[in-house]
Design a protein around this motif. Sequence first.
Motif, PDB file in Angstrom:
ATOM      1  N   PHE A 151       0.824  -1.205   0.000  1.00 30.77           N
ATOM      2  CA  PHE A 151       0.000   0.000   0.000  1.00 30.77           C
ATOM      3  C   PHE A 151       0.861   1.260   0.000  1.00 30.77           C
ATOM      4  O   PHE A 151       0.450   2.291  -0.542  1.00 30.77           O
ATOM      5  N   LYS A 152       2.058   1.183   0.587  1.00 31.50           N
ATOM      6  CA  LYS A 152       2.933   2.354   0.591  1.00 31.50           C
ATOM      7  C   LYS A 152       3.230   2.827  -0.828  1.00 31.50           C
ATOM      8  O   LYS A 152       3.313   4.023  -1.085  1.00 31.50           O
ATOM      9  N   HIS A 153       3.380   1.891  -1.755  1.00 31.88           N
ATOM     10  CA  HIS A 153       3.702   2.262  -3.131  1.00 31.88           C
ATOM     11  C   HIS A 153       2.485   2.815  -3.872  1.00 31.88           C
ATOM     12  O   HIS A 153       2.632   3.534  -4.859  1.00 31.88           O
ATOM     13  N   ALA A 154       1.290   2.479  -3.412  1.00 30.35           N
ATOM     14  CA  ALA A 154       0.083   3.032  -4.041  1.00 30.35           C
ATOM     15  C   ALA A 154      -0.074   4.516  -3.734  1.00 30.35           C
ATOM     16  O   ALA A 154      -0.749   5.241  -4.481  1.00 30.35           O
ATOM     17  N   ARG A 155       0.557   4.998  -2.651  1.00 21.28           N
ATOM     18  CA  ARG A 155       0.401   6.407  -2.270  1.00 21.28           C
ATOM     19  C   ARG A 155       1.037   7.353  -3.281  1.00 21.28           C
ATOM     20  O   ARG A 155       0.732   8.538  -3.298  1.00 21.28           O
ATOM     21  N   PHE A 156       1.925   6.858  -4.140  1.00 21.98           N
ATOM     22  CA  PHE A 156       2.538   7.729  -5.153  1.00 21.98           C
ATOM     23  C   PHE A 156       1.499   8.342  -6.090  1.00 21.98           C
ATOM     24  O   PHE A 156       1.741   9.399  -6.680  1.00 21.98           O
ATOM     25  N   TYR A 157       0.351   7.689  -6.244  1.00 17.85           N
ATOM     26  CA  TYR A 157      -0.632   8.096  -7.250  1.00 17.85           C
ATOM     27  C   TYR A 157      -1.854   8.775  -6.628  1.00 17.85           C
ATOM     28  O   TYR A 157      -2.844   8.996  -7.325  1.00 17.85           O
ATOM     29  N   LEU A 158      -1.751   9.142  -5.344  1.00 16.55           N
ATOM     30  CA  LEU A 158      -2.903   9.708  -4.640  1.00 16.55           C
ATOM     31  C   LEU A 158      -2.772  11.200  -4.378  1.00 16.55           C
ATOM     32  O   LEU A 158      -3.785  11.854  -4.102  1.00 16.55           O
ATOM     33  N   PHE A 159      -1.561  11.741  -4.439  1.00 17.07           N
ATOM     34  CA  PHE A 159      -1.357  13.130  -4.032  1.00 17.07           C
ATOM     35  C   PHE A 159      -0.541  13.897  -5.066  1.00 17.07           C
ATOM     36  O   PHE A 159       0.403  13.361  -5.655  1.00 17.07           O
ATOM     37  N   GLN A 160      -0.939  15.163  -5.241  1.00 15.11           N
ATOM     38  CA  GLN A 160      -0.161  16.117  -6.028  1.00 15.11           C
ATOM     39  C   GLN A 160      -0.086  17.397  -5.196  1.00 15.11           C
ATOM     40  O   GLN A 160      -1.007  18.218  -5.199  1.00 15.11           O
ATOM     41  N   ASP A 161       1.007  17.535  -4.435  1.00 17.26           N
ATOM     42  CA  ASP A 161       1.094  18.712  -3.572  1.00 17.26           C
ATOM     43  C   ASP A 161       1.478  19.944  -4.385  1.00 17.26           C
ATOM     44  O   ASP A 161       1.751  19.870  -5.582  1.00 17.26           O
ATOM     45  N   GLN A 162       1.506  21.086  -3.716  1.00 12.61           N
ATOM     46  CA  GLN A 162       1.686  22.362  -4.386  1.00 12.61           C
ATOM     47  C   GLN A 162       3.017  22.450  -5.136  1.00 12.61           C
ATOM     48  O   GLN A 162       3.097  23.075  -6.193  1.00 12.61           O
ATOM     49  N   SER A 163       4.058  21.806  -4.597  1.00 12.23           N
ATOM     50  CA  SER A 163       5.370  21.876  -5.251  1.00 12.23           C
ATOM     51  C   SER A 163       5.527  20.855  -6.368  1.00 12.23           C
ATOM     52  O   SER A 163       6.513  20.891  -7.104  1.00 12.23           O
ATOM     53  N   THR A 164       4.567  19.938  -6.506  1.00  9.98           N
ATOM     54  CA  THR A 164       4.667  18.870  -7.508  1.00  9.98           C
ATOM     55  C   THR A 164       3.752  19.097  -8.698  1.00  9.98           C
ATOM     56  O   THR A 164       4.120  18.815  -9.838  1.00  9.98           O
ATOM     57  N   ILE A 165       2.562  19.644  -8.466  1.00  8.46           N
ATOM     58  CA  ILE A 165       1.504  19.600  -9.467  1.00  8.46           C
ATOM     59  C   ILE A 165       1.849  20.325 -10.768  1.00  8.46           C
ATOM     60  O   ILE A 165       1.314  19.979 -11.827  1.00  8.46           O
ATOM     61  N   ALA A 166       2.740  21.291 -10.723  1.00 11.35           N
ATOM     62  CA  ALA A 166       3.155  21.976 -11.961  1.00 11.35           C
ATOM     63  C   ALA A 166       4.666  21.935 -12.116  1.00 11.35           C
ATOM     64  O   ALA A 166       5.248  22.773 -12.809  1.00 11.35           O
ATOM     65  N   ASN A 167       5.307  20.943 -11.491  1.00 10.43           N
ATOM     66  CA  ASN A 167       6.761  20.826 -11.544  1.00 10.43           C
ATOM     67  C   ASN A 167       7.167  20.164 -12.853  1.00 10.43           C
ATOM     68  O   ASN A 167       6.724  19.054 -13.154  1.00 10.43           O
ATOM     69  N   PRO A 168       8.027  20.802 -13.653  1.00  7.81           N
ATOM     70  CA  PRO A 168       8.407  20.199 -14.941  1.00  7.81           C
ATOM     71  C   PRO A 168       9.317  18.979 -14.801  1.00  7.81           C
ATOM     72  O   PRO A 168       9.464  18.205 -15.745  1.00  7.81           O
ATOM     73  N   ASN A 169       9.923  18.802 -13.626  1.00  3.44           N
ATOM     74  CA  ASN A 169      10.917  17.732 -13.457  1.00  3.44           C
ATOM     75  C   ASN A 169      10.426  16.571 -12.609  1.00  3.44           C
ATOM     76  O   ASN A 169      11.093  15.542 -12.535  1.00  3.44           O
ATOM     77  N   ILE A 170       9.299  16.733 -11.948  1.00  2.06           N
ATOM     78  CA  ILE A 170       8.764  15.684 -11.070  1.00  2.06           C
ATOM     79  C   ILE A 170       7.313  15.449 -11.436  1.00  2.06           C
ATOM     80  O   ILE A 170       6.516  16.381 -11.473  1.00  2.06           O
ATOM     81  N   LEU A 171       6.959  14.199 -11.675  1.00  2.00           N
ATOM     82  CA  LEU A 171       5.593  13.871 -12.070  1.00  2.00           C
ATOM     83  C   LEU A 171       4.795  13.290 -10.906  1.00  2.00           C
ATOM     84  O   LEU A 171       3.613  13.599 -10.750  1.00  2.00           O
TER      85      LEU A 171
END
Length: 647
Positions: A151-171
């Motif tokens: 389940f820990k690995h499923a958390r990668f696809y549940l959140f897009q925080d403020q520093s990630t959601i428009a980051n060109p280098n991190i999806l």
Amino acid sequence: MTLQIKTIALYARDGRVRTLNFRPGHVNVITGASGRGKSALISILEYCLGRSEFKVPEGPITESVAWYAVIYRLGEMELLVAKPAPGGGASTQSEVYMDMAVSVRLPALQDLKPNSNDAALVLYLTRATGIAPNISVVEEGQTRDQVQATFKHARFYLFQDQSTIANPNILFHRQGEDFMPLAIRDTLPYFLGVYGRERVNVLAELRTARRELKAAEQRLREEQRLASKDSGRARSLLAEAAQAALVAPTGLAVTDDAVLTTLRKVANWQPRHLLNGDGGGKLDALQLQLRQARMRLDRANSQVQSTEAFLVEGDAYSHEAKSQRDRLASVGLFKGEDAKNCPLCESPLKVLPPSVSVMNSALMRLDADLAKVLRDRPHLDEHLEKLRAERDGAREALRKLEEDLTALVREEEEAARIADETARAARVVGRVSLYLESAEVRGEEGVLRADVEHWRRRVQELEGQINSEEEQERLQSALSWLASRMTRWAEELELEFSGQPYRLELGRLTVVADRDGRPVLMGQRMGGGENYLGCHLIALLALHSFFIKNGRPVPGFLVLDQPTQVYFPPERYAQMEGRAEELPDEDRLAVKRLYDFLLRICSELAPGLQIIVLDHAYLDTEEFKETLVEAPWRGDRALIPKGWPGT
């Protein structure tokens, strides 16, 4: 089993409770001004999904909240997960309170007592969401271990925080942390359904078969090596045996068969018995006897010396007594009792001598003493001879004991020498025996080859069952499905390269637009923040669409933090307070297009997907207002109510 969010609850230190209620299967929006606690909700949710690190920002939240709780909708049941705030300035906390029922009620603060921990929570959620035992594929030659998705690995696809959601280098969520990209690449194929349940058992058998094959190949190589180097090794061992006096140097064998025959005889060698098995005990007893004999000799010498001294003194006394008697014998010259004149010359004596009677008495005593001395002398001489004989006997006994001791010491030295030779010989015999045991394999090369072939066929059979080519085809099929959705949605959002194929690049964990056959990566010349935001949305929503349509075990919610930040620069937002109607027409239409897109995708996937948006923007439309969880957080409205302890 689908996992979505029903309620987030914060417990104040004085027992008051702040709740936020969400609608599963819908778009839920919390909008408001900056600094009101919206972004902290992602950290709170992840904290209550089994992450021990406490990432809630310092401030009013951490100063006033004692417990954090979330009620999840898990299939037809509800799961309450509550965790206390870390104490003592700690940055981690793993204690958990869990409760599950058809309808869970929030307990009072005093009733919240930890009954589990994060590890147990993750294990429970792994099983409850349907994540089956699995093992990732690691390419041949890679040094990293295989990974099992949880389940820990499923958390990668549940959140897009403020520093990630428009980051060109991190999806993906947490992609920028150490080792996380590897974890995402290794486990995403499982969540895409590339690996089946049976793969775990097959992989376990394959690991065993590969281990057995490696061992069989090693045994075969050793046999071949022994066969090629056997003669030289055997002759070397035979030379060692000769040096250890196990065989005669002149009788060394010539042919290989003769060498083996001689070595077998050497292997049957038995050690010689020691000359004296109890030398140490005898040596101690003999040394004790030697000390006693020396004591007896010392006593005999002392007695002889004492007796000899006594006789010498007796002889001296006799001589002196005889002289005295001779002098007293002259008393016969005196006439009468009293002598006043010299009996020789008749001249008067100046000093009158003792009376004649006194001198006669002294003379008689001297005669008696001399007679006694002469009478005892033979007995004393006999006693002295006896003492001298005893002394000579003690001296002879001591001499014999010293000879016996010298002989025993020599015997012990010989035994030690034999023991050293025996130990050296035993080492040689041990090496010979080991060699002969290895040499017994000679003639079994055919059996070893058959064993190698057996395990080689088994490995090939199991590898065929895994069928990595088939898995690659499944993976490419899944990625192609995602690409079709991403390409269509890129047009809907009017991204920079609309009309060109978009796809998820798993190797680099990014979005790629194939422009005229030339790949353009998200972080390389793809345009501004609006395009980066669009790439994140189409990739994450395409993944959730795939998960839902294929029944994959990933929770059915996605939290987006500040998706419209690219349209509300800080200086512009401060003036408009997030009112999209005050944006330029192009940006206002883009914001509306974004929310229309989220509403439509969520509706298409209902009830499988829940979207939670934490944003500045506010749209004056009925559709947007229906998504609001609460009135916009402006003025006194915030995550932490005014008047709570610490505010």
